[in-house]
Enzyme design. Structure first.
Site, mmCIF file in Angstrom:
data_model
loop_
_atom_site.group_PDB
_atom_site.id
_atom_site.type_symbol
_atom_site.label_atom_id
_atom_site.label_comp_id
_atom_site.label_asym_id
_atom_site.label_seq_id
_atom_site.Cartn_x
_atom_site.Cartn_y
_atom_site.Cartn_z
ATOM 1 N N PRO A 1 -8.148 8.476 4.197
ATOM 2 C CA PRO A 1 -8.232 7.618 3.727
ATOM 3 C C PRO A 1 -6.995 6.217 2.968
ATOM 4 C CG PRO A 1 -8.230 8.526 1.341
ATOM 5 C CD PRO A 1 -8.505 9.858 3.527
ATOM 6 N N LYS B 1 -9.421 3.070 7.193
ATOM 7 C CA LYS B 1 -9.459 2.325 8.422
ATOM 8 C C LYS B 1 -10.886 2.956 8.872
ATOM 9 C CE LYS B 1 -6.138 -0.382 10.046
ATOM 10 N NZ LYS B 1 -6.485 -1.491 9.386
ATOM 11 N N TYR C 1 -0.412 0.579 -3.802
ATOM 12 C CA TYR C 1 0.318 1.835 -3.383
ATOM 13 C C TYR C 1 0.852 2.245 -3.907
ATOM 14 C CZ TYR C 1 -3.449 0.876 0.698
ATOM 15 O OH TYR C 1 -4.104 1.144 1.177
ATOM 16 N N HIS D 1 -7.388 -11.073 -0.161
ATOM 17 C CA HIS D 1 -6.231 -10.732 -0.231
ATOM 18 C C HIS D 1 -5.202 -10.581 0.827
ATOM 19 C CE1 HIS D 1 -6.941 -8.083 -3.923
ATOM 20 N NE2 HIS D 1 -8.134 -8.332 -2.938
ATOM 21 N N TYR E 1 -2.021 -2.718 9.709
ATOM 22 C CA TYR E 1 -3.202 -2.360 8.420
ATOM 23 C C TYR E 1 -4.320 -3.600 8.973
ATOM 24 C CZ TYR E 1 -3.903 -2.461 3.141
ATOM 25 O OH TYR E 1 -4.004 -2.224 2.090
#
Ligand code: APR
Ligand code: PHB
Length: 389
Positions: free
Chosen positions: A292, A296, A200, A72, A384
């Site tokens: 979560p 990570k 998200y 992605h 990220y």
């Protein structure tokens, strides 16, 4: 018995360490409390940093991941009443994240270790770590009514957050940092085509996340009360609530189906310092837990193993303990960065019952800052996707 490195725990950290050591001619024995079937049944995270993918490829574990994993360019944040925002890792870092389940990685590791004659003892009960500062450490365990002793040079504590290794460090020498969050994640796995993006969702009803494992396996989560009960969440209620928390066009395109797994996980941040005590070296969840949000946990286990395997390889090749001596500090620097990012994303994306209107405004403004500042967007993308090793 004797080995060079006794490894406690056959999660991703323990297995990957054993695999890398073996490739470098270093002997290890992995002691696992559970059965292998139990280890493989656990559903855990599934989003890999570019660095994790590169490392797994480098140590010969890339074939299935490259076939079945889904890269992605970034992950989305869908905020109620705002335009969608892409955590654009490709644009800002040139790197991608890969959706590939921890279960698959564990399977790949067992297969590689089995093929190479790796030593994994399952159902090893009552593992105990002894004489860690004596220069002659050993571990014992019980199996089928017998107690077995393994002498070793080093013990790798890879036994997760509920393991025994961390407790072998005298309390006076261990500093722990902890934060729990007043909610959990209710997650389901369903054999349905996933929503195409990792997304998200922030919503006044609470957080939701769409993720995936493969073209016919979807993973979805919603924020739930800490004391929520699975029996109160039949599939229909889950889907209804999930869809209520995402934008209409997203809700319309979600393919629902019966869950094949459903579980609730509380969210917490935890770090133990240092990660070394004498011959004991901690790695993965044994030393730290992150919520979560941001995925990570698994990636940190892999970066710990990168530093730890490098240190042990250096020691057995040259006798030099430089990397072993700096292992804890080096690993912890990366751990704290990931802990901060996971905490920040958790605070940003969830609803807090006791939140004041001021705090709510601050949360909204943080998101708007991401939408309007290239620098803020770049800073998030960089963390990220995972900081370099
Ligand atoms: N003796 C032997 N084995 C033990 C003991 C013990 N006393 N206690 C725990 N274990 C085993 C567990 O059964 C488990 O298989 O140690 C293993 C630890 O594995 P994980 O919990 O998966 O931890 P780790 O390998 O550090 O993986 C990192 O990333 O996605 C996150 O939290 C998630 O598991 C994940 C982690
Ligand atoms: C998952 O796929 O399980 C997942 C993905 C992203 C996260 C957390 C979990 O931030």
């Amino acid at each position: 018995m004797r080995t060079q490195v006794a490894i406690i725990g056959s999660g991703p950290a323990g297995l990957l360490l054993s695999h890398i050591l073996r490739r470098n001619g270093i002997d290890s024995i992995v002691l696992e409390r559970q059965t292998r079937a139990h280890v493989l049944e656990r559903i855990r995270a599934g989003l890999l940093e570019a660095g994790t993918v590169a490392l797994l490829r480098e140590v010969g574990l890339g074939a299935r991941m490259d076939r079945e994993g889904h890269p992605h360019d970034g992950s989305w944040i869908a905020w109620e009443g705002r335009p969608r925002f892409l955590i654009d890792t490709k644009k800002y870092t040139g790197k991608q994240m890969t959706a590939y389940g921890q279960t698959n990685i564990t399977e790949d590791l067992f297969a590689a270790l089995d093929a190479a004659g790796g030593k994994i003892v399952d159902e090893a009960a009552n593992v105990q770590l002894n004489d860690l500062t004596s220069g002659q450490p050993y571990v014992t365990y019980e199996k089928q009514g017998r107690t077995i002793r393994i002498d070793c040079d080093y013990v790798a504590g890879c036994d997760g957050s509920h393991g025994v290794s961390r407790f072998a460090i005298p309390a006076a020498m261990l500093k722990t940092y902890e934060k729990s969050y007043p909610f959990g994640w209710l997650g389901i796995m369903s054999q349905t085509p996933p929503y195409p993006d990792i997304c998200y969702c922030y919503h006044s009803r609470g957080f939701a996340l769409a993720s995936q494992r493969n073209p016919m396996l979807s993973r979805y989560y919603i924020q739930c009360d800490v004391d929520a009960k699975l029996e109160d969440w039949p599939d229909d209620r889950f889907w209804q609530e999930f869809k209520a928390r995402c934008p209409q066009e997203m809700a319309d395109s979600i393919v629902t189906g019966p869950s094949i797994e459903k579980s609730i996980a509380p969210l917490r941040s935890f770090v133990a310092e240092p990660m070394r005590y004498g011959a004991l070296l901690l790695a993965g969840d044994a030393a730290h837990v992150v919520p979560p949000t941001g995925a990570k946990g698994l990636n940190l286990a892999v970066s710990d193993v990168f530093y730890l395997s490098r240190a042990l390889i250096e020691f057995y090749r040259t006798g030099n303990t430089h990397y072993l001596d700096s292992y804890s500090d080096t690993a912890l620097r990366r751990v704290w960065s990931a802990a901060r990012m996971s905490w920040w994303l958790t605070m940003l994306l969830h609803r807090f019952a006791d939140e004041t209107p001021f705090e709510e405004k601050m949360r909204l403004n943080q998101f708007d800052h991401l939408l309007t500042s290239e620098r803020a967007a770049a800073a998030l993308a960089e963390q990220y996707v995972g900081l370099p090793y």
